[in-house]
Scaffold this motif. Structure first.
Motif, PDB file in Angstrom:
ATOM      1  N   LEU A  73      42.941 -35.035 -16.493  1.00 37.70           N
ATOM      2  CA  LEU A  73      43.508 -33.826 -17.094  1.00 37.70           C
ATOM      3  C   LEU A  73      42.457 -32.777 -17.378  1.00 37.70           C
ATOM      4  N   LYS A  74      41.247 -33.241 -17.819  1.00 32.51           N
ATOM      5  CA  LYS A  74      40.161 -32.278 -18.058  1.00 32.51           C
ATOM      6  C   LYS A  74      39.726 -31.609 -16.753  1.00 32.51           C
ATOM      7  N   LYS A  75      39.681 -32.401 -15.673  1.00 29.02           N
ATOM      8  CA  LYS A  75      39.328 -31.834 -14.380  1.00 29.02           C
ATOM      9  C   LYS A  75      40.359 -30.790 -13.949  1.00 29.02           C
ATOM     10  N   ASP A  76      41.653 -31.147 -14.078  1.00 23.10           N
ATOM     11  CA  ASP A  76      42.712 -30.174 -13.752  1.00 23.10           C
ATOM     12  C   ASP A  76      42.628 -28.941 -14.635  1.00 23.10           C
ATOM     13  N   LEU A  77      42.313 -29.169 -15.924  1.00 24.74           N
ATOM     14  CA  LEU A  77      42.185 -28.039 -16.841  1.00 24.74           C
ATOM     15  C   LEU A  77      41.070 -27.112 -16.414  1.00 24.74           C
ATOM     16  N   LYS A  78      39.943 -27.700 -15.978  1.00 23.76           N
ATOM     17  CA  LYS A  78      38.824 -26.878 -15.510  1.00 23.76           C
ATOM     18  C   LYS A  78      39.221 -26.078 -14.270  1.00 23.76           C
ATOM     19  N   HIS A  79      39.941 -26.762 -13.354  1.00 22.58           N
ATOM     20  CA  HIS A  79      40.402 -26.069 -12.155  1.00 22.58           C
ATOM     21  C   HIS A  79      41.356 -24.926 -12.514  1.00 22.58           C
ATOM     22  N   TYR A  80      42.269 -25.187 -13.433  1.00 21.27           N
ATOM     23  CA  TYR A  80      43.213 -24.148 -13.845  1.00 21.27           C
ATOM     24  C   TYR A  80      42.507 -23.000 -14.543  1.00 21.27           C
ATOM     25  N   LYS A  81      41.453 -23.322 -15.318  1.00 22.45           N
ATOM     26  CA  LYS A  81      40.688 -22.251 -15.966  1.00 22.45           C
ATOM     27  C   LYS A  81      40.023 -21.357 -14.935  1.00 22.45           C
ATOM     28  N   GLN A  82      39.442 -21.992 -13.887  1.00 27.02           N
ATOM     29  CA  GLN A  82      38.809 -21.194 -12.837  1.00 27.02           C
ATOM     30  C   GLN A  82      39.840 -20.309 -12.131  1.00 27.02           C
ATOM     31  N   ALA A  83      41.014 -20.913 -11.828  1.00 28.15           N
ATOM     32  CA  ALA A  83      42.064 -20.111 -11.195  1.00 28.15           C
ATOM     33  C   ALA A  83      42.523 -18.978 -12.115  1.00 28.15           C
ATOM     34  N   ALA A  84      42.603 -19.265 -13.415  1.00 24.93           N
ATOM     35  CA  ALA A  84      43.021 -18.223 -14.363  1.00 24.93           C
ATOM     36  C   ALA A  84      41.977 -17.108 -14.438  1.00 24.93           C
ATOM     37  N   ASP A  85      40.670 -17.490 -14.394  1.00 20.42           N
ATOM     38  CA  ASP A  85      39.613 -16.472 -14.410  1.00 20.42           C
ATOM     39  C   ASP A  85      39.685 -15.594 -13.162  1.00 20.42           C
ATOM     40  N   LYS A  86      39.896 -16.243 -12.019  1.00 16.28           N
ATOM     41  CA  LYS A  86      40.001 -15.471 -10.789  1.00 16.28           C
ATOM     42  C   LYS A  86      41.222 -14.549 -10.825  1.00 16.28           C
TER      43      LYS A  86
ATOM     44  N   GLN B  10      44.231 -50.113 -22.526  1.00 13.54           N
ATOM     45  CA  GLN B  10      45.012 -48.883 -22.684  1.00 13.54           C
ATOM     46  C   GLN B  10      44.115 -47.687 -22.952  1.00 13.54           C
ATOM     47  N   ASN B  11      43.073 -47.923 -23.734  1.00  9.41           N
ATOM     48  CA  ASN B  11      42.124 -46.831 -24.002  1.00  9.41           C
ATOM     49  C   ASN B  11      41.447 -46.367 -22.731  1.00  9.41           C
ATOM     50  N   MET B  12      41.057 -47.346 -21.878  1.00  6.12           N
ATOM     51  CA  MET B  12      40.406 -46.977 -20.620  1.00  6.12           C
ATOM     52  C   MET B  12      41.361 -46.177 -19.724  1.00  6.12           C
ATOM     53  N   LEU B  13      42.614 -46.652 -19.657  1.00  7.59           N
ATOM     54  CA  LEU B  13      43.587 -45.900 -18.850  1.00  7.59           C
ATOM     55  C   LEU B  13      43.800 -44.497 -19.380  1.00  7.59           C
ATOM     56  N   LEU B  14      43.906 -44.437 -20.719  1.00  7.13           N
ATOM     57  CA  LEU B  14      44.062 -43.101 -21.306  1.00  7.13           C
ATOM     58  C   LEU B  14      42.827 -42.238 -21.097  1.00  7.13           C
ATOM     59  N   GLU B  15      41.664 -42.855 -21.129  1.00  6.17           N
ATOM     60  CA  GLU B  15      40.425 -42.098 -20.906  1.00  6.17           C
ATOM     61  C   GLU B  15      40.353 -41.570 -19.478  1.00  6.17           C
ATOM     62  N   ASN B  16      40.747 -42.422 -18.513  1.00  4.76           N
ATOM     63  CA  ASN B  16      40.778 -41.947 -17.125  1.00  4.76           C
ATOM     64  C   ASN B  16      41.778 -40.806 -16.959  1.00  4.76           C
ATOM     65  N   GLU B  17      42.922 -40.996 -17.578  1.00  3.30           N
ATOM     66  CA  GLU B  17      43.921 -39.922 -17.496  1.00  3.30           C
ATOM     67  C   GLU B  17      43.417 -38.655 -18.162  1.00  3.30           C
TER      68      GLU B  17
END
Length: 628
Positions: A164-177, A153-160
């Motif tokens: 989510l961190k990747k999506d967050l980074k993408h959203y941050k870049q979109a927000a900066d733009k 479960q920890n591994m699944l949560l870690e992958n998730e």
């Protein structure tokens, strides 16, 4: 079964199986939840307790004894081995597989379930049969498979979490733009807002300036009106004075002829009566000898001039009165407005520029941009005569008052005179430097006037075949020209938005009329001559009082240009050929406007028949349409 439960090894095994059952149950629950794709967390409070709080079940040691004999010895060895095995199991540490899996203890789950439900007899049967199968080696504990543990479960949560961190980074870049675009848009908005404020300020300033200019101009209007009235009064006085001067000169010439006849037989010749300007009076009186010498010089000059220009025509001093003025209202043709399209004549390959009616016969002449003019018999429309000779498009034509000659103007800068009976060109006037727009005959038949794109108009003498006067004054193309009926007065309309009235005898401008805001395309007199109609390039038609030289009415039928205006024989109906193909008929008595719609393209020219029963119009499609 009871013996096995009483041994320590059995007790340890029971504990182990209980532990396994708990893990198995947890694993089953986790697997079921994982299969459903959701997890539920419960808050569990762990409290510290002393060892005294726990209650242990005492196992009686009465049956624990060493048997006697070989069989007993074998049993004892087996028991020792089982104890050793149990000890090793207890001493072993729990080692998780690389996949962090835990064996599934199905029997513990069932035992716990049966104990919880109070099914002791079923539990005893199950345990006796289950452990019997285990002792015989038929059933293995690990056959149940693996279940996911907390690490999975920890591994699944870690992958998730990584996703989510990747999506967050993408959203941050979109927000900066988006933030950069927002800042840029805000800067542009501020710039345009400031520019708008500046434009509004300039607009308000211009509005204030215009208001001040209007007030300033309004203050001059009364003075300008008074000056205009004085100017008109002086012009009228000047015209009356010129007429009185002409009459006085005629009387003096008649008296001179009478004196000449009376002087026959006398040696002394009486001096001629002359009109001497007051500015040239001499203080010392002339003697008879000086007078004779001066008169002889004047006679020699007059003879020399007569020799040079013996063919020049003279403008009539006493004009024939306009016969239309003697007609009463009962003799005038009734006004007609209910015209309907009757026939279509296709006479030209290119647009029709002008249509005129013969002054005495049922004949019609049309000019076109295909460089020819055609004479048509009415009402059938058969072509009787075709005139060829111009090298460029024809703009206008006009009949001689007698009807035996025709004048045409063209874009080749010439004016030609034609013998209508033969269709031959008898005379060509050359002198304009640009295209000639219009031409007109004097009522005496000895003069032709023309207007041109070169901003001038010319008066041609038919007898001497030369230009008598060139009329300068307009600052743009002179688009129309027409003689006032039975007079020496000319009317011109120009692209400089003005009308001018000229004295054909002197070539001087007597009056200018202002009021149009666009180029004037055509201007004409009523048959009775007391009114002027003009139309401009935006469809505005104006009526002017020729006696007072003031505007009367303005009619706007635009925005299509008005190409030509003409009156019917009664002078009550005004027709205008419009650029949108509509023929507008204006009732001068009631002010109503009637429309004739039949042209498929632009209407260039329009004219009434002599009796006013038929209307003819020419269009840009090369056709002439008859309305009756």
């Amino acid at each position: 079964m009871a013996t096995q439960q009483g041994t320590p090894s059995s007790a340890l095994r029971v504990l182990e199986e209980a532990l396994g059952m708990g893990l198995s149950a947890a694993g089953d629950t986790a697997e079921a939840v994982a299969a459903e794709g959701a997890y539920y967390l419960e808050q569990v409070t762990i409290t510290e307790a002393s060892e005294d709080d726990y209650e242990y079940e005492e196992i009686p040691d009465d049956n624990y004894s060493i048997p006697e004999g070989e069989e007993d010895l074998a049993k004892a060895v087996q028991m020792v081995q089982e104890q050793a095995t149990d000890t090793q199991i207890l001493e072993q540490k729990t080692v998780f597989s690389p996949k962090h899996t835990v064996p599934e203890a199905i029997e513990d789950f069932l035992c716990n379930f049966l104990i919880k439900m109070g099914m002791t007899r079923t539990l005893d049967c199950f345990q006796s049969e289950w452990y019997e199968l285990i002792q015989k080696g038929i059933t293995e504990l690990r056959d149940g498979g693996i279940v996911p543990d907390v690490y999975t479960q920890n591994m699944l949560l870690e992958n998730e979490n990584k996703i989510l961190k990747k999506d967050l980074k993408h959203y941050k870049q979109a927000a900066d733009k988006a933030r950069e675009d927002l800042l840029k848009t805000q800067k542009e908005r501020d710039f345009h807002r400031m520019h708008h404020k500046r434009i509004v300020q300039e607009k308000n300033k211009l509005i204030n300036d215009l208001k001040r200019l209007k007030l300033h101009y309004a203050s001059y209007e009364p003075a300008i009106r008074v000056l205009h009235e004085k100017h008109h009064a002086l012009l009228k006085q000047k015209m009356l004075t010129s007429l009185e001067r002409d009459r006085a000169i005629g009387q003096i010439s008649g008296l001179q002829e009478t004196l000449k006849h009376m002087e026959i037989g006398h040696s002394y010749r009486a001096p001629e009566f002359r009109v001497v300007p007051t500015c040239k009076k001499e203080n010392a009186p002339e003697g008879p000898t000086q007078k004779r010498l001066r008169e002889a010089r004047e006679q020699s000059k007059c003879k020399a001039k007569a020799k040079v220009n013996t063919k020049d025509s003279e403008f009539p001093t006493h004009m024939q009165p306009n016969p239309n003025l003697d007609l009463g209202k009962e003799n005038l043709c009734p006004a007609k407005f209910d015209y309907k399209l009757n026939n279509i004549f296709r006479l030209h390959e290119l647009p029709v520029s002008c249509i005129i009616m013969h002054p005495h016969k049922d004949l019609l002449v049309s000019c076109g941009e295909d460089r020819v003019w055609k004479m048509v018999g009415l009402p059938k429309g058969n072509v009787l005569l075709t005139g060829l000779g111009h090298t460029d498009w024809l703009s206008n034509c006009c009949f001689h008052p007698s009807g035996n000659k025709l004048a045409t103007s063209s874009g080749d800068t010439t004016v030609k005179l034609w013998d209508v009976s033969k269709g031959n060109c008898i005379l060509t006037f050359e002198g304009h430097t640009h295209a000639v727009w219009s031409c007109t005959w004097h009522s005496c038949g000895d003069f032709v006037a023309s207007s041109s794109l070169d901003t001038t108009s010319k008066i041609w003498d038919v007898n001497s075949e030369r230009c008598r006067y060139t009329l300068y004054g307009h600052t743009d193309s002179v688009n129309s020209i027409e003689f006032f009926p039975y007079s020496n007065t000319l009317l011109t309309g120009s692209a400089d938005k003005s009308l001018s009235i000229w004295d054909a005898r002197t070539g001087k401008c007597e009056q200018s009329l202002y009021g149009h805001m666009h180029s004037i395309n055509d201007a004409t007199f009523t048959p009775r001559g007391h009114m002027i109609a003009s139309c401009d390039a935006c469809g505005v038609t104006k009526l002017w009082d020729f006696r007072k030289l003031l505007p009367m009415v303005s009619i706007d039928v635009g925005p299509s240009p008005g190409n030509e205006v003409t009156f019917d024989s009664s002078g009550r109906v005004l027709a205008q050929a419009s650029g949108n193909g509509v023929i507008h008929l204006l009732d001068l008595k009631s002010g109503q406007i009637h429309k004739l719609m039949g042209h498929e393209s632009e209407a260039h020219t329009v004219i009434f028949s002599r009796d006013g029963e038929t209307l003819f119009s020419g269009g840009s499609d090369g056709t002439i349409r008859t309305w009756s």
